[in-house]
Motif scaffolding. Structure first.
Motif, short mmCIF file in Angstrom:
data_model
loop_
_atom_site.label_atom_id
_atom_site.label_comp_id
_atom_site.label_asym_id
_atom_site.label_seq_id
_atom_site.Cartn_x
_atom_site.Cartn_y
_atom_site.Cartn_z
N LEU A 68 0.83 -1.20 0.00
CA LEU A 68 0.00 0.00 0.00
C LEU A 68 0.87 1.26 0.00
O LEU A 68 0.61 2.22 -0.74
CB LEU A 68 -0.91 -0.02 1.22
CG LEU A 68 -2.11 0.91 1.23
CD1 LEU A 68 -3.16 0.46 0.23
CD2 LEU A 68 -2.73 0.96 2.63
N ARG A 106 2.63 1.71 -3.42
CA ARG A 106 1.70 2.23 -4.43
C ARG A 106 1.44 3.71 -4.21
O ARG A 106 1.34 4.49 -5.16
CB ARG A 106 0.40 1.43 -4.39
CG ARG A 106 0.52 0.04 -5.04
CD ARG A 106 -0.56 -0.92 -4.58
NE ARG A 106 -1.86 -0.30 -4.52
CZ ARG A 106 -2.86 -0.73 -3.74
NH1 ARG A 106 -2.66 -1.78 -2.95
NH2 ARG A 106 -4.02 -0.13 -3.75
N HIS A 107 1.35 4.11 -2.94
CA HIS A 107 1.17 5.53 -2.62
C HIS A 107 2.38 6.34 -3.08
O HIS A 107 2.23 7.42 -3.67
CB HIS A 107 0.97 5.69 -1.12
CG HIS A 107 0.95 7.11 -0.66
ND1 HIS A 107 -0.12 7.95 -0.89
CD2 HIS A 107 1.87 7.85 0.01
CE1 HIS A 107 0.15 9.14 -0.38
NE2 HIS A 107 1.34 9.10 0.17
N GLU A 127 -0.22 6.68 -6.50
CA GLU A 127 -1.62 6.28 -6.36
C GLU A 127 -2.26 6.99 -5.17
O GLU A 127 -1.64 7.14 -4.11
CB GLU A 127 -1.70 4.77 -6.15
CG GLU A 127 -3.13 4.24 -6.07
CD GLU A 127 -3.18 2.73 -5.94
OE1 GLU A 127 -4.11 2.22 -5.29
OE2 GLU A 127 -2.28 2.04 -6.47
N ASN A 128 -3.47 7.45 -5.34
CA ASN A 128 -4.20 8.12 -4.27
C ASN A 128 -4.90 7.07 -3.43
O ASN A 128 -6.05 6.71 -3.69
CB ASN A 128 -5.21 9.11 -4.87
CG ASN A 128 -5.88 9.96 -3.80
OD1 ASN A 128 -5.40 10.04 -2.67
ND2 ASN A 128 -6.99 10.58 -4.15
N ASN A 129 -4.21 6.56 -2.43
CA ASN A 129 -4.76 5.47 -1.63
C ASN A 129 -4.50 5.72 -0.15
O ASN A 129 -3.93 6.73 0.24
CB ASN A 129 -4.16 4.12 -2.07
CG ASN A 129 -2.66 4.05 -1.83
OD1 ASN A 129 -2.06 4.95 -1.26
ND2 ASN A 129 -2.04 2.97 -2.27
N SER A 173 -12.62 -4.01 0.77
CA SER A 173 -11.32 -3.49 1.13
C SER A 173 -10.72 -4.28 2.28
O SER A 173 -11.41 -5.03 2.97
CB SER A 173 -11.44 -2.02 1.54
OG SER A 173 -12.17 -1.89 2.75
#
Length: 259
Positions: A7, A10-11, A15-17, A42
């Protein structure tokens, strides 16, 4: 690659997570969180705080193993997949035993960490920022880092003992988060200085080396800082992004870290 580390990566890649942590032991809150995560398809991060759940039962009467059983049992009743669930421990350290001398408080903290990791908690927030009965106030970054590294060594040793090949498998090894400053009253609230955040990280990195746990530094994924937003029972301090811009840039230099 572990879910939380993936996570973060990816950020970092744009990525907007994100992920929220549900820090509660109340059955209705846990049920609602499971239902929401199920609807969202999720992952769900549920955390037990050190005063709620400890090796003696905490104020909930649950040990870490009891809390894990409680959450998994509720997840099963709602048909929520266990592989989508992450258990975390919040503010784990000598917090519950601040009234004791540091040597005694840290022994309890050792046992606390071992109990959480043995029970399968994989997101570990180690917090040794509080002063014990015979400590100066406040503690230095060096002392905080030394104690956190000590607890990290306990966590790593426990993981190797109780999780089959845990440390050799990056997907199953613990992830760590550390405190980045001392608590302040709302009227004295200030944004963490960038240099203070860097010093905290460097003190912890050096302490990891001395404690023989340098290999788990890439699994340190979070540092607690004060971005200028806070609340208590009677006040809310609103967030002003411009005040935290310099602080927010610090984390860009650390590939696995978020604030």
């Amino acid at each position: 690659m572990g879910t939380l580390l993936n996570l973060v990566k990816r950020h970092k890649a744009g990525e907007n997570n994100g992920i929220y942590a549900v820090c509660s032991a109340h059955p209705l809150v846990i049920e609602a969180a499971l239902a929401q995560a199920s609807n969202d398809h999720s992952i769900l991060l549920i955390e037990a705080t050190s005063n709620q759940v400890d090796q003696f039962g905490g104020y909930t009467g649950m040990t870490p193993a009891d809390f894990r059983h409680f959450v998994l049992e509720m997840a099963a009743s709602l048909h929520f997949p266990a592989e989508q669930l992450i258990l975390g421990g919040d503010h784990l350290g000598p917090n519950r035993w601040q009234n004791l001398p540091a040597s005694e408080a840290m022994q309890h903290a050792d046992d606390l960490i071992a109990a959480y990791v043995t029970a399968g908690f994989k997101k570990i927030h180690l917090d040794c920022s509080m002063s014990c009965a015979d400590d100066p106030v406040p503690l230095t970054d060096e002392v905080v880092a030394e104690r956190a590294a000590r607890l990290t060594a306990i966590a790593e040793k426990t993981a190797i003992t109780h999780w089959a090949a845990a440390i050799s498998s990056i997907s199953s090894a613990p992830r760590y988060r550390y405190p980045g400053g001392l608590p302040r009253p709302l009227e004295g609230l200030v944004v963490t200085a960038p240099d203070a955040a860097r010093k905290t990280l460097e003190c912890h990195r050096q302490a990891f080396d001395r404690a023989g746990v340098a290999t788990c530094w890439p699994r340190v994924i979070g540092l607690v800082v004060q971005p200028g937003v806070e609340f208590d029972h009677t006040h809310v301090i609103d967030y002003h992004p411009k005040q935290a811009q310099a602080l927010s840039k610090v984390v860009e230099a650390y590939p696995n870290l978020v604030f």
